[in-house]
Design a protein around this motif. Structure first.
Motif, PDB file in Angstrom:
ATOM      1  N   SER A   9       0.827  -1.203   0.000  1.00  0.00           N
ATOM      2  CA  SER A   9       0.000   0.000   0.000  1.00  0.00           C
ATOM      3  C   SER A   9       0.860   1.251   0.000  1.00  0.00           C
ATOM      4  O   SER A   9       0.570   2.227  -0.706  1.00  0.00           O
ATOM      5  N   GLY A  10       1.942   1.223   0.773  1.00  0.00           N
ATOM      6  CA  GLY A  10       2.856   2.367   0.802  1.00  0.00           C
ATOM      7  C   GLY A  10       3.505   2.612  -0.548  1.00  0.00           C
ATOM      8  O   GLY A  10       3.686   3.764  -0.966  1.00  0.00           O
ATOM      9  N   MET A  11       3.833   1.527  -1.255  1.00  0.00           N
ATOM     10  CA  MET A  11       4.422   1.659  -2.585  1.00  0.00           C
ATOM     11  C   MET A  11       3.440   2.329  -3.549  1.00  0.00           C
ATOM     12  O   MET A  11       3.800   3.254  -4.290  1.00  0.00           O
ATOM     13  N   VAL A  12       2.188   1.847  -3.538  1.00  0.00           N
ATOM     14  CA  VAL A  12       1.177   2.412  -4.438  1.00  0.00           C
ATOM     15  C   VAL A  12       0.968   3.895  -4.147  1.00  0.00           C
ATOM     16  O   VAL A  12       0.922   4.726  -5.064  1.00  0.00           O
ATOM     17  N   GLN A  13       0.867   4.236  -2.881  1.00  0.00           N
ATOM     18  CA  GLN A  13       0.662   5.638  -2.508  1.00  0.00           C
ATOM     19  C   GLN A  13       1.851   6.503  -2.912  1.00  0.00           C
ATOM     20  O   GLN A  13       1.677   7.626  -3.403  1.00  0.00           O
ATOM     21  N   THR A  14       3.062   5.977  -2.735  1.00  0.00           N
ATOM     22  CA  THR A  14       4.264   6.729  -3.128  1.00  0.00           C
ATOM     23  C   THR A  14       4.294   6.966  -4.630  1.00  0.00           C
ATOM     24  O   THR A  14       4.636   8.058  -5.099  1.00  0.00           O
ATOM     25  N   LEU A  15       3.945   5.930  -5.392  1.00  0.00           N
ATOM     26  CA  LEU A  15       3.913   6.074  -6.852  1.00  0.00           C
ATOM     27  C   LEU A  15       2.916   7.152  -7.268  1.00  0.00           C
ATOM     28  O   LEU A  15       3.220   8.003  -8.123  1.00  0.00           O
ATOM     29  N   TYR A  16       1.730   7.121  -6.672  1.00  0.00           N
ATOM     30  CA  TYR A  16       0.716   8.112  -7.029  1.00  0.00           C
ATOM     31  C   TYR A  16       1.145   9.523  -6.627  1.00  0.00           C
ATOM     32  O   TYR A  16       0.976  10.478  -7.389  1.00  0.00           O
ATOM     33  N   HIS A  17       1.700   9.648  -5.419  1.00  0.00           N
ATOM     34  CA  HIS A  17       2.108  10.974  -4.934  1.00  0.00           C
ATOM     35  C   HIS A  17       3.243  11.557  -5.768  1.00  0.00           C
ATOM     36  O   HIS A  17       3.385  12.783  -5.879  1.00  0.00           O
ATOM     37  N   SER A  18       4.066  10.676  -6.345  1.00  0.00           N
ATOM     38  CA  SER A  18       5.188  11.153  -7.171  1.00  0.00           C
ATOM     39  C   SER A  18       4.795  11.303  -8.635  1.00  0.00           C
ATOM     40  O   SER A  18       5.647  11.602  -9.470  1.00  0.00           O
ATOM     41  N   HIS A  19       3.512  11.059  -8.946  1.00  0.00           N
ATOM     42  CA  HIS A  19       3.008  11.184 -10.330  1.00  0.00           C
ATOM     43  C   HIS A  19       3.843  10.323 -11.280  1.00  0.00           C
ATOM     44  O   HIS A  19       4.362  10.798 -12.283  1.00  0.00           O
ATOM     45  N   PHE A  20       3.947   9.035 -10.944  1.00  0.00           N
ATOM     46  CA  PHE A  20       4.854   8.152 -11.682  1.00  0.00           C
ATOM     47  C   PHE A  20       4.489   7.989 -13.153  1.00  0.00           C
ATOM     48  O   PHE A  20       5.342   7.652 -13.975  1.00  0.00           O
ATOM     49  N   GLN A  46      -5.337  -8.038  -9.934  1.00  0.00           N
ATOM     50  CA  GLN A  46      -5.850  -7.118 -10.958  1.00  0.00           C
ATOM     51  C   GLN A  46      -5.119  -5.779 -10.897  1.00  0.00           C
ATOM     52  O   GLN A  46      -4.743  -5.209 -11.929  1.00  0.00           O
ATOM     53  N   LEU A  47      -4.925  -5.268  -9.697  1.00  0.00           N
ATOM     54  CA  LEU A  47      -4.200  -4.006  -9.535  1.00  0.00           C
ATOM     55  C   LEU A  47      -2.776  -4.143 -10.037  1.00  0.00           C
ATOM     56  O   LEU A  47      -2.262  -3.289 -10.757  1.00  0.00           O
ATOM     57  N   ASN A  48      -2.146  -5.251  -9.682  1.00  0.00           N
ATOM     58  CA  ASN A  48      -0.769  -5.476 -10.113  1.00  0.00           C
ATOM     59  C   ASN A  48      -0.667  -5.568 -11.636  1.00  0.00           C
ATOM     60  O   ASN A  48       0.253  -5.015 -12.243  1.00  0.00           O
ATOM     61  N   ALA A  49      -1.628  -6.256 -12.261  1.00  0.00           N
ATOM     62  CA  ALA A  49      -1.605  -6.408 -13.716  1.00  0.00           C
ATOM     63  C   ALA A  49      -1.753  -5.059 -14.415  1.00  0.00           C
ATOM     64  O   ALA A  49      -1.083  -4.777 -15.414  1.00  0.00           O
ATOM     65  N   THR A  50      -2.623  -4.201 -13.886  1.00  0.00           N
ATOM     66  CA  THR A  50      -2.822  -2.879 -14.468  1.00  0.00           C
ATOM     67  C   THR A  50      -1.567  -2.023 -14.326  1.00  0.00           C
ATOM     68  O   THR A  50      -1.135  -1.354 -15.273  1.00  0.00           O
ATOM     69  N   MET A  51      -0.980  -2.060 -13.139  1.00  0.00           N
ATOM     70  CA  MET A  51       0.241  -1.291 -12.910  1.00  0.00           C
ATOM     71  C   MET A  51       1.394  -1.842 -13.741  1.00  0.00           C
ATOM     72  O   MET A  51       2.241  -1.081 -14.221  1.00  0.00           O
TER      73      MET A  51
END
Length: 425
Positions: A9-20, A46-51
């Motif tokens: 969850s922390g990874m996903v949030q970091t990616l979003y906050h950094s506008h990856f 599903q989330l992993n596949a999309t990312m």
């Protein structure tokens, strides 16, 4: 220490906050590729596949798909060394992306990385200190993934050779193609370094991770054989023309469960593929038990049944592994449907597999897992056996599927995409 769920969850949030998606970085690609190691166990496939598909595009924008070969001479200056390191990091990341993309083909019948549209070579079988290339018979940190990527490279041809999705080739042509890919797979296995195929006590005493890598490769290679024959797997249980696929997949399933049992007994490192492929193997053996007319003098069926029940118990002990718990629910659903059809005394088989009842059973049992407020949530469900779920309402879901035309892939994939939890819990 943070849990895998918190780290993901922390990874996903970091990616979003950094506008990856806008600020492209190889670090984002690495994070997504690494997260696959836990995403499936957390029920976040599903989330992993999309990312992951976003990561493929980022990697292509960064040029990871066309990294030039290393210079033939060893580096001398600091700049040359740093360039060599960057090339090798890029190769390793791209290699992992090929593996993950191509091994996911059976779940979508498609792939994102075309073999014709990248030129990046395999990672070096190199010493980590100076990145000097070593012979393939010397184990390195890249040995395992170099083998996996050779297996993965077979998969695009496997799906393409079946013909366009809207106009598949004839059944005969498809099966001939599958047998050809089977032979290619066996040729690749023959070229695998011997220390990954057979125990080597001398090497394993010096390299702590070599034993688990060997077992993991055995599990993965066996599953890839099943992947190759998967288009004809269900049909092989009631059509003798595809008996080779049936025998091959049964042998592969037993290999998977044997290695899975050894890993569990030795309390060795467990990765998500161990869980996923053990489930696949158990389901195949369930179908074999269902489809075989029992001969009292033949102990194979009882051996298969015991292998399934043992696998079920090992998976049940993985309390916080959502993938494993879904596997337990699926195995229980099949066993319940089998008993409902054949009864406790009548053990003759004839190939009948009641998918409607299995799906209904699974739907009921899996809700127990995915509802955290239920009194039988994680930690309580694994202790239960199929006998404790005989009273489930198997009529709550009705499907108008034709049993003769059932598509094994659609059914199996539907099982594991049904009832998805919230992406971030």
């Amino acid at each position: 220490m943070q849990t895998a769920q918190q780290l993901f969850s922390g990874m996903v949030q970091t990616l979003y906050h950094s506008h990856f998606l806008n600020n492209l970085s190889i670090c984002s690609v690495q994070a997504i590729v690494i997260s696959t190691e836990v995403a499936h166990n957390l029920g976040l496939s599903q989330l992993n596949a999309t990312m992951f598909n976003a990561a493929v595009r980022i990697a292509e924008c960064l040029g990871l798909h066309k990294i030039k070969d290393h210079p033939s001479s060893l580096t001398q200056t600091r700049d040359q060394w740093e360039e060599r390191v960057e090339r090798e990091v890029g190769r390793r990341v791209w290699c992992q992306m090929i593996i993950q993309d191509h091994f996911a083909i059976p779940f979508t019948d498609t792939y994102s990385i075309s073999p014709l549209q990248y030129s990046t070579g395999r990672p070096l079988n190199a010493d980590e200190q100076n990145l000097s290339e070593l012979p393939t018979n010397i184990p390195t940190i890249s040995t395992y993934v170099r083998v996996l990527v050779e297996l993965a490279a077979l998969m695009p041809d496997l799906v393409d050779g079946l013909g366009p999705m809207n106009k598949r080739k004839s059944r005969r042509e498809q099966y001939e193609h599958i047998l050809q890919v089977d032979q290619k797979m066996r040729a690749v296995v023959k070229g695998i370094p011997s220390f990954l195929l057979r125990p080597d006590k001398a090497k394993e005493s010096k390299i702590p991770w070599l034993s688990i890598v060997r077992r993991s490769l055995a599990i993965t290679a066996a599953e890839k054989i099943i992947m190759i024959h998967r288009p004809f797997l269900f049909r092989s249980f009631h059509d003798p023309n595809y008996g080779h696929s049936r025998r091959t997949c049964i042998a592969a399933a037993m290999t998977i469960l044997r290695e899975h049992e050894t890993i569990a007994k030795e309390e060795d490192l467990s990765i998500w593929t161990h869980t996923a492929f053990a489930i696949t193997a158990a389901v195949i053996l369930c179908f074999e038990v269902n489809a075989t007319v029992e001969d009292p003098s033949d102990g194979k069926i009882e051996m298969y049944r015991e292998a399934v029940l043992s696998a079920r118990e090992r998976l049940a002990l993985r309390n916080h592994d959502l993938l494993a718990q879904r596997g337990v629910a699926l195995i229980d659903a099949i066993l319940i449907a089998e008993e409902a059809h054949f009864g406790t005394k009548q053990r003759k088989r004839g190939g009948h597999i009641d998918f409607n009842r299995i799906f209904a059973n699974y739907s009921t049992l899996s809700r127990v897992i995915l509802n955290p407020d239920d009194e039988m949530a994680f930690g309580k469900f694994p202790g239960n056996s199929p006998d404790e779920f005989r009273s489930v309402d198997t009529n709550e879901m009705q499907f108008a599927w034709n049993q003769d035309e059932i598509d094994f892939d659609i059914w199996f994939n539907g099982i594991f995409t049904d009832l998805q939890p919230s992406p971030l819990g």
